[in-house]
Design a protein around this motif. Structure first.
Motif, PDB file in Angstrom:
ATOM      1  N   ILE A 109       0.852  -1.188   0.000  1.00  0.00           N
ATOM      2  CA  ILE A 109       0.000   0.000   0.000  1.00  0.00           C
ATOM      3  C   ILE A 109       0.892   1.244   0.000  1.00  0.00           C
ATOM      4  O   ILE A 109       2.032   1.191   0.454  1.00  0.00           O
ATOM      5  N   GLN A 110       0.370   2.322  -0.515  1.00  0.00           N
ATOM      6  CA  GLN A 110       1.059   3.611  -0.500  1.00  0.00           C
ATOM      7  C   GLN A 110       0.406   4.484   0.571  1.00  0.00           C
ATOM      8  O   GLN A 110      -0.818   4.568   0.638  1.00  0.00           O
ATOM      9  N   ILE A 111       1.223   5.138   1.390  1.00  0.00           N
ATOM     10  CA  ILE A 111       0.695   6.031   2.421  1.00  0.00           C
ATOM     11  C   ILE A 111       1.043   7.465   2.036  1.00  0.00           C
ATOM     12  O   ILE A 111       2.205   7.804   1.842  1.00  0.00           O
ATOM     13  N   TYR A 112      -0.003   8.299   1.959  1.00  0.00           N
ATOM     14  CA  TYR A 112       0.167   9.699   1.602  1.00  0.00           C
ATOM     15  C   TYR A 112      -0.132  10.639   2.769  1.00  0.00           C
ATOM     16  O   TYR A 112       0.242  11.793   2.739  1.00  0.00           O
ATOM     17  N   ASP A 113      -0.841  10.145   3.784  1.00  0.00           N
ATOM     18  CA  ASP A 113      -1.299  10.980   4.889  1.00  0.00           C
ATOM     19  C   ASP A 113      -0.830  10.397   6.208  1.00  0.00           C
ATOM     20  O   ASP A 113      -0.965   9.205   6.447  1.00  0.00           O
ATOM     21  N   GLU A 114      -0.295  11.248   7.068  1.00  0.00           N
ATOM     22  CA  GLU A 114       0.309  10.771   8.311  1.00  0.00           C
ATOM     23  C   GLU A 114      -0.681  10.075   9.238  1.00  0.00           C
ATOM     24  O   GLU A 114      -0.366   9.061   9.837  1.00  0.00           O
ATOM     25  N   TYR A 115      -1.863  10.597   9.387  1.00  0.00           N
ATOM     26  CA  TYR A 115      -2.778  10.036  10.378  1.00  0.00           C
ATOM     27  C   TYR A 115      -3.741   9.020   9.782  1.00  0.00           C
ATOM     28  O   TYR A 115      -3.687   7.845  10.105  1.00  0.00           O
ATOM     29  N   ALA A 116      -4.604   9.455   8.896  1.00  0.00           N
ATOM     30  CA  ALA A 116      -5.579   8.534   8.301  1.00  0.00           C
ATOM     31  C   ALA A 116      -4.878   7.469   7.463  1.00  0.00           C
ATOM     32  O   ALA A 116      -5.279   6.308   7.453  1.00  0.00           O
ATOM     33  N   GLY A 117      -3.818   7.859   6.786  1.00  0.00           N
ATOM     34  CA  GLY A 117      -3.100   6.916   5.929  1.00  0.00           C
ATOM     35  C   GLY A 117      -2.455   5.797   6.707  1.00  0.00           C
ATOM     36  O   GLY A 117      -2.510   4.636   6.307  1.00  0.00           O
ATOM     37  N   ILE A 118      -1.838   6.129   7.832  1.00  0.00           N
ATOM     38  CA  ILE A 118      -1.193   5.102   8.641  1.00  0.00           C
ATOM     39  C   ILE A 118      -2.228   4.158   9.218  1.00  0.00           C
ATOM     40  O   ILE A 118      -2.063   2.936   9.174  1.00  0.00           O
ATOM     41  N   THR A 119      -3.301   4.695   9.761  1.00  0.00           N
ATOM     42  CA  THR A 119      -4.353   3.853  10.349  1.00  0.00           C
ATOM     43  C   THR A 119      -4.967   2.935   9.306  1.00  0.00           C
ATOM     44  O   THR A 119      -5.121   1.735   9.537  1.00  0.00           O
ATOM     45  N   THR A 120      -5.297   3.485   8.158  1.00  0.00           N
ATOM     46  CA  THR A 120      -5.887   2.690   7.084  1.00  0.00           C
ATOM     47  C   THR A 120      -4.917   1.620   6.598  1.00  0.00           C
ATOM     48  O   THR A 120      -5.305   0.456   6.424  1.00  0.00           O
ATOM     49  N   ALA A 121      -3.671   1.983   6.399  1.00  0.00           N
ATOM     50  CA  ALA A 121      -2.665   1.020   5.933  1.00  0.00           C
ATOM     51  C   ALA A 121      -2.497  -0.117   6.931  1.00  0.00           C
ATOM     52  O   ALA A 121      -2.428  -1.287   6.543  1.00  0.00           O
TER      53      ALA A 121
END
Length: 87
Positions: free
Chosen positions: A46-58
């Motif tokens: 997965i690619q993470i673009y956002d520090e908060y929502a992206g990390i949680t979703t990933a």
């Protein structure tokens, strides 16, 4: 910047007693994250673009991928052995 573009990092994780590895790669505008099994086979990425929502979703997506892999690639005896080894 602390990490230069192209930097890679790895971390070992254990879920339900099964060992996996998380590989990170810093791109110009995101972080590539791959979940790898003990045979160095990529399970998901997965690619993470956002520090908060992206990390949680990933984390949620990759954990679910690991649980699916465990379900499809192990039998009950494997799961029992890992649970006992966690005592």
């Amino acid at each position: 910047m602390y990490y230069k573009i192209g930097t890679t990092k790895s971390k070992k994780i254990v879920l339900l007693g099964f060992k996996f590895r998380i590989d990170l790669y810093k791109n110009e505008d995101n972080i590539g994250v791959m979940l790898v099994n003990n045979k160095n086979e990529v399970i998901d990425g997965i690619q993470i673009y956002d520090e908060y929502a992206g990390i949680t979703t990933a984390q949620e997506i990759l954990e679910q991928s690991a649980f699916t892999w465990i379900e499809q690639n192990t039998d009950e005896a494997d799961r029992i052995m890992n649970r006992v080894m966690q005592w």
